[in-house]
Design an enzyme around this catalytic site. Structure first.
Site, PDB file in Angstrom:
ATOM      1  N   MET A  42      28.280  41.782  15.476  1.00 37.02           N
ATOM      2  CA  MET A  42      26.971  42.240  15.490  1.00 37.02           C
ATOM      3  C   MET A  42      26.328  41.452  14.271  1.00 37.02           C
ATOM      4  O   MET A  42      26.652  40.993  13.427  1.00 37.02           O
ATOM      5  CB  MET A  42      26.814  43.551  15.221  1.00 37.02           C
ATOM      6  CG  MET A  42      27.504  44.138  13.467  1.00 37.02           C
ATOM      7  SD  MET A  42      27.491  45.690  13.255  1.00 37.02           S
ATOM      8  CE  MET A  42      26.092  45.475  12.078  1.00 37.02           C
ATOM      9  N   CYS A  43      24.823  41.151  14.576  1.00 34.66           N
ATOM     10  CA  CYS A  43      23.658  40.905  13.584  1.00 34.66           C
ATOM     11  C   CYS A  43      23.801  39.189  13.254  1.00 34.66           C
ATOM     12  O   CYS A  43      24.871  38.510  13.289  1.00 34.66           O
ATOM     13  CB  CYS A  43      24.058  41.523  12.411  1.00 34.66           C
ATOM     14  SG  CYS A  43      24.265  43.250  12.521  1.00 34.66           S
ATOM     15  N   THR A  44      22.763  38.642  13.073  1.00 28.30           N
ATOM     16  CA  THR A  44      22.493  37.440  12.648  1.00 28.30           C
ATOM     17  C   THR A  44      21.287  37.422  11.625  1.00 28.30           C
ATOM     18  O   THR A  44      20.433  38.162  11.889  1.00 28.30           O
ATOM     19  CB  THR A  44      22.213  36.390  13.564  1.00 28.30           C
ATOM     20  OG1 THR A  44      22.998  36.341  14.732  1.00 28.30           O
ATOM     21  CG2 THR A  44      21.961  34.866  13.283  1.00 28.30           C
ATOM     22  N   ARG A  67      26.345  31.827  17.372  1.00 23.41           N
ATOM     23  CA  ARG A  67      24.919  32.291  17.054  1.00 23.41           C
ATOM     24  C   ARG A  67      25.018  31.567  15.801  1.00 23.41           C
ATOM     25  O   ARG A  67      23.436  31.115  15.476  1.00 23.41           O
ATOM     26  CB  ARG A  67      25.069  33.776  17.003  1.00 23.41           C
ATOM     27  CG  ARG A  67      24.990  34.511  18.351  1.00 23.41           C
ATOM     28  CD  ARG A  67      24.886  35.933  18.102  1.00 23.41           C
ATOM     29  NE  ARG A  67      25.967  36.388  17.705  1.00 23.41           N
ATOM     30  CZ  ARG A  67      26.382  37.312  16.522  1.00 23.41           C
ATOM     31  NH1 ARG A  67      25.794  37.288  15.648  1.00 23.41           N
ATOM     32  NH2 ARG A  67      27.631  37.818  16.398  1.00 23.41           N
TER      33      ARG A  67
END
Length: 324
Positions: A1-3, A206
């Site tokens: 999850m998340c960047t 990502r």
């Protein structure tokens, strides 16, 4: 999850953006916390204690943790998932702080990345993992950035705090640990982003896209352009709604995004279920110790849009999540 990615524009136009990817809604609201709050690590006896030096605007999760935010002098903190995290042993006798309070501790106490790195490098306290209300393991790492563009990444590897400090650390995603992310990204850097970039939702892919695009985007001193460019990069590395990978907890739908203009001190929030942005102008807020904690209800309120600086309402502060 998340960047997370930091845009380094000319004339000190620093802007930090992040996506929050998770398997369910996290009942996120925005909060204003003033100076002079008496805080603790949320773990009862033996908790780390402090008094907030700086006021901040933050995004909460589960009304029990600070996941993201910016303080009144432009320091930004972002919590992201890291399944490989290994925290100090439970019998460690140092003062303790819940991971749900970790980002808030940074926002409350420091004006610059250098100050924070110097203090946390002493390892005077330990971080304690806490499960989310849905039972998911609380495994995170923390990034911070300041208006100068300086950055630091804090991870617990093998029970020890590892700090990566420097302006070059503009991007952070999830697995693997940050040192391995740097090695993977070096491979893609040699290929060159104009030739080919990896396109999957995997954290390493990502990371490669965010690292290329945050610097390939037009670097502008115009805050509107800087914010727009940062949002465009974060949207590029977001995960479409409705996508989760059960055996890979670091791949989930993007449920919200934030961008912090650290020169103009404006904090932007975007719910991916809403067609519009919300923003808060920190320079127009009173963070004095004589003021109250204030809250902007965003959970299930998709019609809240635009400048919400004046629309926060007095509220009792949430309690940080603690182990059951």
């Amino acid at each position: 999850m998340c960047t997370r990615a930091v845009y380094l524009g000319p004339e000190g136009q620093t802007t930090t953006g992040r996506s929050m990817d998770w398997k369910e809604e996290m009942h996120t609201n925005l909060w204003i916390f003033p100076q002079g709050m008496n805080r603790d690590g949320g773990l009862g006896a033996g908790s780390l204690t402090w008094t907030s030096k700086y006021g901040s605007v933050i995004a909460s999760v589960y009304e029990g943790g600070t996941a993201d935010g910016m303080n009144e002098v432009g320091l930004v903190a972002n919590l992201l998932y890291l399944v490989e995290s290994e925290y100090p042993a439970a019998n460690d006798e140092r003062p303790a702080i819940s991971i749900a309070a970790w980002a808030q501790y940074l926002l409350d106490n420091f004006a610059t990345v250098e100050e924070a790195v110097a203090e946390l490098g002493q390892e005077a306290f330990r971080v304690v993992p806490v499960k989310a209300p849905n039972g998911a393991e609380g495994s995170v790492h923390l990034s911070i950035s300041d208006p100068s563009g300086d950055s630091a990444i804090f991870e617990y590897v093998g029970g020890k705090l590892v700090i990566h400090h420097g302006k070059q650390h503009q991007v952070m995603t999830n697995s693997p640990t940050f040192d391995q992310q740097l090695s993977i990204n070096e491979y893609w850097r040699q290929i060159g982003g104009t030739i080919m970039l990896p396109g999957t939702n995997r954290p390493a892919d990502r990371y490669a896209r965010a690292s290329f695009y945050i610097n390939a985007a037009r670097q502008s001193a115009d805050p509107q352009e800087a914010v727009a460019a940062t949002f465009s990069v974060i949207r590029n590395v977001s995960v479409p709604r409705g996508i989760t990978t059960p055996d890979q907890p670091h791949i989930s739908s993007t449920i919200w995004r934030t961008v912090a203009d650290q020169k103009g001190l404006t904090y932007f929030f975007e719910d991916t279920a809403s067609p519009s942005l919300v923003w808060v102008k920190l320079r127009e807020l009173d963070f004095a110790a004589t003021t109250k904690v204030r809250k902007l209800e965003l959970c299930d309120k998709l019609a809240v849009v635009g400048n919400q600086t004046a629309n926060f309402r007095e509220a009792l502060p949430f309690k940080f999540l603690a182990p059951a």
